[in-house]
Design an enzyme around this catalytic site. Structure first.
Site, PDB file in Angstrom:
ATOM      1  N   ARG A  71      -9.103   5.793 -14.880  1.00 49.60           N
ATOM      2  CA  ARG A  71      -9.689   7.482 -15.710  1.00 49.60           C
ATOM      3  C   ARG A  71      -9.870   8.298 -16.699  1.00 49.60           C
ATOM      4  O   ARG A  71     -10.490   9.061 -17.023  1.00 49.60           O
ATOM      5  CB  ARG A  71      -8.649   8.179 -14.440  1.00 49.60           C
ATOM      6  CG  ARG A  71      -8.817   8.165 -13.075  1.00 49.60           C
ATOM      7  CD  ARG A  71      -8.281   9.354 -12.180  1.00 49.60           C
ATOM      8  NE  ARG A  71      -6.841   9.399 -12.711  1.00 49.60           N
ATOM      9  CZ  ARG A  71      -5.711   9.992 -12.489  1.00 49.60           C
ATOM     10  NH1 ARG A  71      -6.135  11.106 -11.847  1.00 49.60           N
ATOM     11  NH2 ARG A  71      -4.912   9.840 -12.932  1.00 49.60           N
TER      12      ARG A  71
ATOM     13  N   ARG B 277      -1.099   2.790 -16.996  1.00 47.84           N
ATOM     14  CA  ARG B 277      -1.710   3.063 -16.585  1.00 47.84           C
ATOM     15  C   ARG B 277      -3.073   3.731 -18.110  1.00 47.84           C
ATOM     16  O   ARG B 277      -4.648   4.465 -17.931  1.00 47.84           O
ATOM     17  CB  ARG B 277      -2.414   5.352 -15.963  1.00 47.84           C
ATOM     18  CG  ARG B 277      -1.131   5.696 -14.997  1.00 47.84           C
ATOM     19  CD  ARG B 277      -1.574   4.604 -14.048  1.00 47.84           C
ATOM     20  NE  ARG B 277      -0.918   5.249 -13.184  1.00 47.84           N
ATOM     21  CZ  ARG B 277      -1.117   6.328 -11.473  1.00 47.84           C
ATOM     22  NH1 ARG B 277      -2.595   6.301 -12.201  1.00 47.84           N
ATOM     23  NH2 ARG B 277       0.101   6.399 -10.891  1.00 47.84           N
TER      24      ARG B 277
ATOM     25  N   ARG C 153     -16.393   2.498 -11.073  1.00 49.12           N
ATOM     26  CA  ARG C 153     -15.842   3.886  -9.903  1.00 49.12           C
ATOM     27  C   ARG C 153     -16.899   4.089  -9.050  1.00 49.12           C
ATOM     28  O   ARG C 153     -17.639   3.975  -7.947  1.00 49.12           O
ATOM     29  CB  ARG C 153     -14.819   4.324 -10.157  1.00 49.12           C
ATOM     30  CG  ARG C 153     -14.310   4.989  -8.712  1.00 49.12           C
ATOM     31  CD  ARG C 153     -13.080   5.698  -8.683  1.00 49.12           C
ATOM     32  NE  ARG C 153     -13.681   7.323  -9.499  1.00 49.12           N
ATOM     33  CZ  ARG C 153     -13.146   8.149 -10.004  1.00 49.12           C
ATOM     34  NH1 ARG C 153     -11.722   8.041 -10.043  1.00 49.12           N
ATOM     35  NH2 ARG C 153     -13.169   9.173 -10.177  1.00 49.12           N
TER      36      ARG C 153
ATOM     37  N   ASP D  76      -3.151  -1.393  -7.862  1.00 50.07           N
ATOM     38  CA  ASP D  76      -1.741  -0.160  -7.328  1.00 50.07           C
ATOM     39  C   ASP D  76      -0.857  -0.903  -6.663  1.00 50.07           C
ATOM     40  O   ASP D  76      -0.751  -1.247  -6.304  1.00 50.07           O
ATOM     41  CB  ASP D  76      -2.985   0.871  -6.699  1.00 50.07           C
ATOM     42  CG  ASP D  76      -2.110   1.853  -7.026  1.00 50.07           C
ATOM     43  OD1 ASP D  76      -2.471   2.812  -7.557  1.00 50.07           O
ATOM     44  OD2 ASP D  76      -0.937   2.509  -5.900  1.00 50.07           O
TER      45      ASP D  76
ATOM     46  N   TYR E  23       6.323   6.543   0.264  1.00 46.33           N
ATOM     47  CA  TYR E  23       4.777   6.567   0.463  1.00 46.33           C
ATOM     48  C   TYR E  23       4.640   6.586   1.356  1.00 46.33           C
ATOM     49  O   TYR E  23       4.008   7.591   1.990  1.00 46.33           O
ATOM     50  CB  TYR E  23       4.263   6.536  -0.727  1.00 46.33           C
ATOM     51  CG  TYR E  23       3.986   6.534  -2.167  1.00 46.33           C
ATOM     52  CD1 TYR E  23       2.672   7.979  -2.483  1.00 46.33           C
ATOM     53  CD2 TYR E  23       5.063   6.137  -2.890  1.00 46.33           C
ATOM     54  CE1 TYR E  23       2.654   8.400  -3.551  1.00 46.33           C
ATOM     55  CE2 TYR E  23       4.370   6.794  -4.540  1.00 46.33           C
ATOM     56  CZ  TYR E  23       3.634   7.486  -4.620  1.00 46.33           C
ATOM     57  OH  TYR E  23       3.296   8.006  -5.720  1.00 46.33           O
TER      58      TYR E  23
HETATM   59  O1  CP3 Z   1      -1.335   1.400 -15.620  1.00 41.25           O
HETATM   60  C1  CP3 Z   1      -2.783   0.848 -15.180  1.00 41.25           C
HETATM   61  O2  CP3 Z   1      -4.491   1.390 -15.740  1.00 41.25           O
HETATM   62  C2  CP3 Z   1      -2.619   0.037 -14.223  1.00 41.25           C
HETATM   63  C3  CP3 Z   1      -3.893   0.129 -12.413  1.00 41.25           C
HETATM   64  C4  CP3 Z   1      -2.610   0.754 -12.515  1.00 41.25           C
HETATM   65  C5  CP3 Z   1      -2.621   2.340 -11.165  1.00 41.25           C
HETATM   66  N1  CP3 Z   1      -1.782   2.585 -10.548  1.00 41.25           N
HETATM   67  C6  CP3 Z   1      -4.184   2.535 -10.962  1.00 41.25           C
HETATM   68  C7  CP3 Z   1      -4.372   3.493 -10.128  1.00 41.25           C
HETATM   69  C8  CP3 Z   1      -1.030   1.196 -12.098  1.00 41.25           C
HETATM   70  C9  CP3 Z   1      -0.071   0.169 -12.611  1.00 41.25           C
HETATM   71  C10 CP3 Z   1      -0.609   2.346 -11.792  1.00 41.25           C
HETATM   72  C11 CP3 Z   1       1.023   2.758 -10.820  1.00 41.25           C
HETATM   73  C12 CP3 Z   1       1.090   3.754  -9.805  1.00 41.25           C
HETATM   74  N2  CP3 Z   1       0.223   3.934  -8.430  1.00 41.25           N
HETATM   75  C13 CP3 Z   1       2.158   4.226  -9.738  1.00 41.25           C
HETATM   76  C14 CP3 Z   1       3.481   4.302 -10.316  1.00 41.25           C
HETATM   77  C15 CP3 Z   1       3.205   4.202 -12.074  1.00 41.25           C
HETATM   78  C16 CP3 Z   1       3.185   5.936 -12.470  1.00 41.25           C
HETATM   79  O3  CP3 Z   1       2.263   6.956 -13.094  1.00 41.25           O
HETATM   80  O4  CP3 Z   1       4.317   6.583 -11.885  1.00 41.25           O
HETATM   81  C17 CP3 Z   1       1.744   5.585  -8.257  1.00 41.25           C
HETATM   82  C18 CP3 Z   1       2.861   6.630  -8.431  1.00 41.25           C
HETATM   83  C19 CP3 Z   1       0.707   4.914  -7.585  1.00 41.25           C
HETATM   84  C20 CP3 Z   1       0.025   5.503  -6.415  1.00 41.25           C
HETATM   85  C21 CP3 Z   1      -1.120   6.531  -6.505  1.00 41.25           C
HETATM   86  N3  CP3 Z   1      -1.734   5.821  -7.134  1.00 41.25           N
HETATM   87  C22 CP3 Z   1      -0.524   7.884  -6.936  1.00 41.25           C
HETATM   88  C23 CP3 Z   1       0.032   8.824  -6.620  1.00 41.25           C
HETATM   89  C24 CP3 Z   1      -3.042   7.915  -6.712  1.00 41.25           C
HETATM   90  C25 CP3 Z   1      -3.451   9.128  -7.252  1.00 41.25           C
HETATM   91  C26 CP3 Z   1      -2.607  10.168  -8.072  1.00 41.25           C
HETATM   92  C27 CP3 Z   1      -3.420   9.621  -9.418  1.00 41.25           C
HETATM   93  O5  CP3 Z   1      -2.526   9.224 -10.204  1.00 41.25           O
HETATM   94  O6  CP3 Z   1      -4.408   9.339  -9.912  1.00 41.25           O
HETATM   95  C28 CP3 Z   1      -2.891   6.383  -7.755  1.00 41.25           C
HETATM   96  C29 CP3 Z   1      -4.595   6.318  -8.203  1.00 41.25           C
HETATM   97  C30 CP3 Z   1      -4.648   5.219  -8.770  1.00 41.25           C
HETATM   98  N4  CP3 Z   1      -4.165   4.820  -9.367  1.00 41.25           N
HETATM   99  C31 CP3 Z   1      -5.995   5.735  -9.273  1.00 41.25           C
HETATM  100  C32 CP3 Z   1      -6.060   4.656 -10.675  1.00 41.25           C
HETATM  101  C33 CP3 Z   1      -6.623   4.238 -12.152  1.00 41.25           C
HETATM  102  C34 CP3 Z   1      -7.019   6.624 -10.028  1.00 41.25           C
HETATM  103  C35 CP3 Z   1      -7.850   6.613  -8.695  1.00 41.25           C
HETATM  104  C36 CP3 Z   1      -8.958   6.646  -9.447  1.00 41.25           C
HETATM  105  O7  CP3 Z   1      -9.252   8.485  -9.252  1.00 41.25           O
HETATM  106  O8  CP3 Z   1      -9.783   6.590  -9.620  1.00 41.25           O
END
Ligand code: CP3
Length: 344
Positions: free
Chosen positions: A33, A29, A42, A79, A153
């Site tokens: 953020r 990640r 964003r 994502d 999901y």
């Molecule tokens: O790793 C990276 O920086 C690359 C991008 C990436 C994102 N999500 C961007 C993201 C990756 C590899 C993911 C994977 C992901 N997405 C997972 C598996 C990894 C983990 O952390 O367990 C899961 C379960 C998701 C599903 C998801 N996406 C959720 C549940 C959420 C909301 C909660 C949260 O963590 O923010 C997201 C949103 C998300 N995906 C954001 C980002 C940068 C945040 C969005 C924002 O607020 O701008």
């Protein structure tokens, strides 16, 4: 990929099982953020999903942490829920809450969805954009969610604490659930092969919620589908390393490592590095596993945990990483401090 440029990529070398002089490092990640430059972009683009489907902006977000910190890996900004979107579910993000998917696949049949594979195209364009900007030392990683995690999901229609709807479904209607898992496997293989064709050099499979399954269910819904994805990828692209990250797998980790064919194993922060080193095959690279909260805390907590991990994995290929994603309120200076510790 020419031999010349590969040999400069610490992360790729390590994932191929070589012990390099320096330990490569990236953070799950990292693209997102915790960076002010991400939050600015964003806000300008109107939201998270808008960013994911904007190949220029998504390439920029992929590059931001690499430029700022000089990580050894760039992870595609996207994502795991792009796959359900391409399979035909509606997808949106509620501000401050997280993802929503509709219809839930306990209310509607998989066959009622109208596939939208065109969603993958924007992601492939992002990858080509990043590949054209990346230097010779940074390894470019693509990723997907693993079928179990993605299915939680698709069935709940949102994030869930204990994945109870999915676990119940898997017991009560195993045939239908198995069909869903197989469909996710198929779409994920297509998507990952597309990512590789567009220019990623390694893959990570995120099974973020594999910790909620009993041992028998773990075999069925974590090990088997990950093994299927990996064997498909390997049959077409044998040189692209795959990192398996079964978060929460605990004592099922050695079976996961033996049976999935993953080239490297991601460890979450609850895994004792000493036991992982002892119980995993000697030649398999590991990735991890600093507690994201130790990174937030900084100071002695950070130094002690990071050096314990580095020392424990001194004799095997090791990619330094967190045990899970970097948290939004992580201070930039703590990430910088961590990089100094890993590289000294
Ligand atoms: O790793 C990276 O920086 C690359 C991008 C990436 C994102 N999500 C961007 C993201 C990756 C590899 C993911 C994977 C992901 N997405 C997972 C598996 C990894 C983990 O952390 O367990 C899961 C379960 C998701 C599903 C998801 N996406 C959720 C549940 C959420 C909301 C909660 C949260 O963590 O923010 C997201 C949103 C998300 N995906 C954001 C980002 C940068 C945040 C969005 C924002 O607020 O701008």
């Amino acid at each position: 990929m020419p031999e010349q440029s590969d040999s400069q990529k610490l992360l790729l070398q390590t994932l191929r099982g070589r012990k390099t002089d320096k330990t490569p490092v990236w953070l799950m990640r990292q693209a997102g953020r915790h960076l002010p430059e991400y939050r600015d972009l964003r806000a300008r683009k109107g939201g998270f999903l808008e960013l994911c489907y904007d190949p220029e902006a998504a390439a920029e977000v992929t590059m931001q942490p690499v430029r700022r910190y000089g990580f050894d890996g760039a992870i595609l900004f996207s994502d795991i829920l792009i796959v359900p979107h391409a399979m035909g579910q509606k997808l949106w993000f509620e501000t401050g809450e997280g993802p929503r998917l509709s219809p839930r696949l306990v209310d509607a049949a998989l066959s009622s969805l109208e596939a939208a594979p065109e969603h993958f195209e924007a992601i492939y364009t992002t990858i080509r954009n990043v590949a054209s900007q990346l230097n010779d030392e940074t390894t470019f990683m693509g990723f997907a969610g693993s079928p179990w995690t993605v299915s939680t999901y698709m069935t709940h229609g949102q994030g869930s604490k204990d994945h109870a709807v999915t676990r119940r479904y898997a017991y009560q209607d195993e045939a239908a659930f198995s069909e869903l898992i197989n469909a996710i496997v198929e779409n994920t293989v297509e998507y990952l092969l597309g990512q590789i064709a567009a220019g990623v050099e390694a893959i990570q499979l995120f099974d973020s919620w594999s910790g909620s399954l009993s041992p028998a269910q773990f075999e069925k819904w974590v090990i088997a589908p990950n093994a299927a994805i990996i064997s498909h990828i390997k049959s077409k692209c044998p040189d692209v390393p795959v990192i398996g990250f079964p978060k929460g797998a605990g004592d099922k980790l050695p079976a996961y490592a033996r049976e999935t064919g993953a080239d490297a194993i991601g460890l979450d922060e609850t895994i004792n590095p000493v036991l992982a080193d002892k119980n995993l095959p000697k030649d398999i690279p590991v990735q991890g596993n600093l507690d994201p909260l130790a990174l937030i805390a900084g100071g002695e907590a950070l130094e002690k945990s990071a050096s314990h991990i580095l020392r424990t994995f001194e004799d095997r290929p090791h990619v330094f990483n967190l045990g899970h994603g970097i948290l939004p309120d992580t201070p930039i200076e703590h990430v910088e401090k961590l990089l100094t510790l890993v590289r000294k």
